[in-house]
Write a protein that holds these residues in place. Structure first.
Motif, PDB file in Angstrom:
ATOM      1  N   CYS A   1       0.839  -1.086   0.005  1.00 45.49           N
ATOM      2  CA  CYS A   1      -0.031   0.001   0.053  1.00 45.49           C
ATOM      3  C   CYS A   1       0.923   1.406  -0.240  1.00 45.49           C
ATOM      4  N   GLY A   2       2.230   1.201   0.277  1.00 41.53           N
ATOM      5  CA  GLY A   2       3.020   2.323   0.067  1.00 41.53           C
ATOM      6  C   GLY A   2       3.369   2.836   1.550  1.00 41.53           C
ATOM      7  N   THR A   3       2.915   2.259   2.611  1.00 38.10           N
ATOM      8  CA  THR A   3       3.403   2.361   4.016  1.00 38.10           C
ATOM      9  C   THR A   3       4.675   2.153   4.284  1.00 38.10           C
ATOM     10  N   PRO A   4       5.479   3.003   4.561  1.00 41.27           N
ATOM     11  CA  PRO A   4       7.032   2.587   4.764  1.00 41.27           C
ATOM     12  C   PRO A   4       7.144   1.584   6.017  1.00 41.27           C
ATOM     13  N   VAL A   5       7.753   0.506   5.882  1.00 39.46           N
ATOM     14  CA  VAL A   5       7.915  -0.512   6.928  1.00 39.46           C
ATOM     15  C   VAL A   5       9.458  -0.653   7.079  1.00 39.46           C
ATOM     16  N   VAL A   6       9.805  -1.120   8.314  1.00 35.20           N
ATOM     17  CA  VAL A   6      11.128  -1.283   8.672  1.00 35.20           C
ATOM     18  C   VAL A   6      11.776  -2.374   8.632  1.00 35.20           C
ATOM     19  N   ILE A   7      12.426  -2.794   7.326  1.00 36.01           N
ATOM     20  CA  ILE A   7      12.874  -4.159   7.139  1.00 36.01           C
ATOM     21  C   ILE A   7      14.250  -3.939   5.996  1.00 36.01           C
ATOM     22  N   HIS A   8      15.028  -4.864   6.111  1.00 33.20           N
ATOM     23  CA  HIS A   8      16.493  -4.876   5.539  1.00 33.20           C
ATOM     24  C   HIS A   8      16.138  -5.501   4.270  1.00 33.20           C
ATOM     25  N   ASP A   9      15.677  -6.674   4.335  1.00 31.99           N
ATOM     26  CA  ASP A   9      15.914  -7.603   2.783  1.00 31.99           C
ATOM     27  C   ASP A   9      14.875  -7.386   1.849  1.00 31.99           C
ATOM     28  N   THR A  10      14.981  -7.756   0.560  1.00 35.59           N
ATOM     29  CA  THR A  10      13.981  -7.408  -0.456  1.00 35.59           C
ATOM     30  C   THR A  10      12.871  -8.325  -0.150  1.00 35.59           C
TER      31      THR A  10
ATOM     32  N   GLU B   1       5.247  -6.158  -2.224  1.00 38.78           N
ATOM     33  CA  GLU B   1       4.214  -6.806  -2.830  1.00 38.78           C
ATOM     34  C   GLU B   1       3.124  -7.485  -1.825  1.00 38.78           C
ATOM     35  N   THR B   2       3.717  -7.244  -0.611  1.00 39.41           N
ATOM     36  CA  THR B   2       3.001  -7.847   0.625  1.00 39.41           C
ATOM     37  C   THR B   2       2.277  -6.956   1.282  1.00 39.41           C
ATOM     38  N   SER B   3       1.060  -7.375   1.732  1.00 46.18           N
ATOM     39  CA  SER B   3       0.033  -6.243   2.302  1.00 46.18           C
ATOM     40  C   SER B   3       0.640  -5.847   3.790  1.00 46.18           C
ATOM     41  N   LEU B   4       0.153  -4.636   4.131  1.00 44.19           N
ATOM     42  CA  LEU B   4       0.827  -4.151   5.415  1.00 44.19           C
ATOM     43  C   LEU B   4       0.256  -4.899   6.588  1.00 44.19           C
ATOM     44  N   GLU B   5      -1.013  -5.519   6.299  1.00 47.96           N
ATOM     45  CA  GLU B   5      -1.652  -6.686   7.501  1.00 47.96           C
ATOM     46  C   GLU B   5      -0.439  -7.857   7.654  1.00 47.96           C
ATOM     47  N   THR B   6      -0.169  -8.321   6.572  1.00 45.44           N
ATOM     48  CA  THR B   6       0.520  -9.570   6.466  1.00 45.44           C
ATOM     49  C   THR B   6       1.924  -9.084   7.135  1.00 45.44           C
ATOM     50  N   LEU B   7       2.524  -8.052   6.611  1.00 46.21           N
ATOM     51  CA  LEU B   7       3.842  -7.622   7.229  1.00 46.21           C
ATOM     52  C   LEU B   7       4.027  -7.380   8.546  1.00 46.21           C
ATOM     53  N   THR B   8       2.970  -6.652   9.209  1.00 41.92           N
ATOM     54  CA  THR B   8       3.009  -6.339  10.479  1.00 41.92           C
ATOM     55  C   THR B   8       2.635  -7.298  11.411  1.00 41.92           C
ATOM     56  N   ALA B   9       2.200  -8.575  10.916  1.00 37.15           N
ATOM     57  CA  ALA B   9       2.029  -9.859  11.687  1.00 37.15           C
ATOM     58  C   ALA B   9       3.113 -10.777  11.537  1.00 37.15           C
ATOM     59  N   SER B  10       4.074 -10.341  10.656  1.00 37.33           N
ATOM     60  CA  SER B  10       5.373 -11.534  10.384  1.00 37.33           C
ATOM     61  C   SER B  10       6.204 -11.164  11.731  1.00 37.33           C
ATOM     62  N   HIS B  11       6.681 -12.148  12.183  1.00 35.86           N
ATOM     63  CA  HIS B  11       7.566 -12.523  13.223  1.00 35.86           C
ATOM     64  C   HIS B  11       9.284 -12.306  12.735  1.00 35.86           C
TER      65      HIS B  11
ATOM     66  N   LEU C   1      17.209   4.751   3.216  1.00 37.53           N
ATOM     67  CA  LEU C   1      16.252   4.369   2.145  1.00 37.53           C
ATOM     68  C   LEU C   1      16.716   3.096   1.339  1.00 37.53           C
ATOM     69  N   LYS C   2      16.140   2.271   1.559  1.00 38.02           N
ATOM     70  CA  LYS C   2      16.699   0.840   1.182  1.00 38.02           C
ATOM     71  C   LYS C   2      16.181   0.613  -0.313  1.00 38.02           C
ATOM     72  N   ASN C   3      14.863   0.701  -0.490  1.00 42.83           N
ATOM     73  CA  ASN C   3      13.988   0.503  -1.873  1.00 42.83           C
ATOM     74  C   ASN C   3      12.874   0.944  -1.902  1.00 42.83           C
ATOM     75  N   PRO C   4      12.364   1.572  -2.798  1.00 47.83           N
ATOM     76  CA  PRO C   4      11.334   2.447  -2.978  1.00 47.83           C
ATOM     77  C   PRO C   4      10.244   1.400  -3.560  1.00 47.83           C
ATOM     78  N   GLY C   5      10.451   0.120  -3.614  1.00 43.84           N
ATOM     79  CA  GLY C   5       9.636  -0.812  -4.307  1.00 43.84           C
ATOM     80  C   GLY C   5       9.755  -1.180  -5.906  1.00 43.84           C
ATOM     81  N   CYS C   6      11.011  -1.335  -6.016  1.00 47.40           N
ATOM     82  CA  CYS C   6      11.354  -1.860  -7.425  1.00 47.40           C
ATOM     83  C   CYS C   6      12.463  -3.007  -7.462  1.00 47.40           C
ATOM     84  N   ASP C   7      12.544  -3.622  -8.685  1.00 45.22           N
ATOM     85  CA  ASP C   7      13.637  -4.689  -8.883  1.00 45.22           C
ATOM     86  C   ASP C   7      15.113  -4.014  -8.388  1.00 45.22           C
ATOM     87  N   PRO C   8      15.672  -4.807  -7.468  1.00 49.66           N
ATOM     88  CA  PRO C   8      17.012  -4.292  -6.994  1.00 49.66           C
ATOM     89  C   PRO C   8      18.071  -3.960  -7.891  1.00 49.66           C
ATOM     90  N   THR C   9      17.888  -4.527  -9.266  1.00 46.85           N
ATOM     91  CA  THR C   9      18.912  -4.496 -10.071  1.00 46.85           C
ATOM     92  C   THR C   9      18.590  -2.925 -11.151  1.00 46.85           C
TER      93      THR C   9
END
Length: 281
Positions: A45-54, A74-84, A112-120
């Motif tokens: 949804c575009g909400t900034p979340v705190v995580i390192h890996d793609t 590509e993951t919903s905010l609900e799923t991300l914030t429930a991920s341990h 600022l790690k990634n804006p939501g694009c392919d790392p390449t």
């Protein structure tokens, strides 16, 4: 000698679940900690979340990074914030939630790690030509605007850092309120050029490019072993920029970097900053 600032890498990832609220709060409780370093990317949804890996399926010393799967943006905010995180009770936080948990006596270094694009497509460590720079800024701008908006309620110091010129351009276009730092990967001259181009307050080089230390004898972070061609510390200080070095894992590394005159240590453990160099034991 002024001691370097302590910057807790992912909230001292060596002693706590990385990029977690509990880790950041614990890191902030140490007297040696000046800033908490964290990584941000967008949820679907575009909400900034705190995580390192793609992806959510990375590993740390055999442990899965989270108990979820998929690409972060590509993951919903609900799923991300429930991920341990790393098998603990800690879950992936939003940037807003993490900032709300921190005291304003400690600063935050937001990578600022990634804006939501392919790392390449990130163009890591490159100083870009004008056309490519404009294109990359356009890719980063919406996400960086969301990050800046989440920072507005936090009264502590904020420093944006990134390996990507597009992110630097977007951050400078958004606001003059916050400082910026170039993270250097495999090209010292490109890092210095970006620092000049965006008048960055700081430069963040890897630990093995600080001239005159034994750390240069080890290949790390895209740089081969050997004395660097450029004295990045001297060049940065002549331009009035702070030098915060990553990633410091031992007190021996910390002692060498402190003796060289760096301004900050981006460290895995709080203990590397607390050893008394006058102790002869």
């Amino acid at each position: 000698m002024v001691r370097p600032s302590g910057i807790a890498h992912r909230g001292y990832a060596g002693v706590a679940p990385e990029n977690s609220v509990a880790g950041a709060v614990h890191a902030a409780s140490h007297d040696a900690t000046t800033m908490i370093e964290i990584d941000v990317q967008p949820a679907a949804c575009g909400t900034p979340v705190v995580i390192h890996d793609t992806t959510l399926t990375g590993r740390r010393d055999g442990r899965p990074l989270t108990d979820a799967t998929g690409v972060v943006w590509e993951t919903s905010l609900e799923t991300l914030t429930a991920s341990h995180i790393l098998g603990t009770k800690e879950t992936v936080p939003t940037l807003q939630g993490l900032l709300e948990a921190l005291p304003e006596t400690v600063g935050v270094n937001i990578e600022l790690k990634n804006p939501g694009c392919d790392p390449t497509e990130l163009r890591v460590g490159e100083a870009l030509n004008a056309d490519t720079r404009a294109d990359r800024q356009q890719v980063w701008q919406p996400f960086v605007e969301r990050v800046v908006a989440d920072c507005e309620a936090f009264d502590g110091e904020v420093l944006f850092s990134t390996f990507c010129e597009g992110a630097l351009a977007a951050a400078r276009a958004c606001t003059p309120r916050y400082g910026a730092a170039v993270l250097i990967w495999d090209d010292l001259e490109a890092g210095l050029e970006l620092a000049r181009r965006y008048d960055c307050e700081a430069i963040h080089p890897p630990r093995n490019v600080i001239a005159g230390t034994a750390l240069v004898d080890t290949a790390y972070a895209g740089f081969p072993a050997g004395e660097p061609d450029i004295d990045i510390l001297e060049a940065a200080h002549e331009a009035g920029r702070a030098v915060n070095v990553w990633t410091v894992e031992t007190w021996q590394q910390a002692a060498q970097l402190e003796a060289a005159g760096v301004d900050g240590l981006i460290a895995e453990y709080p203990g590397v900053l607390e050893w008394d160099r006058d102790d002869t034991r």
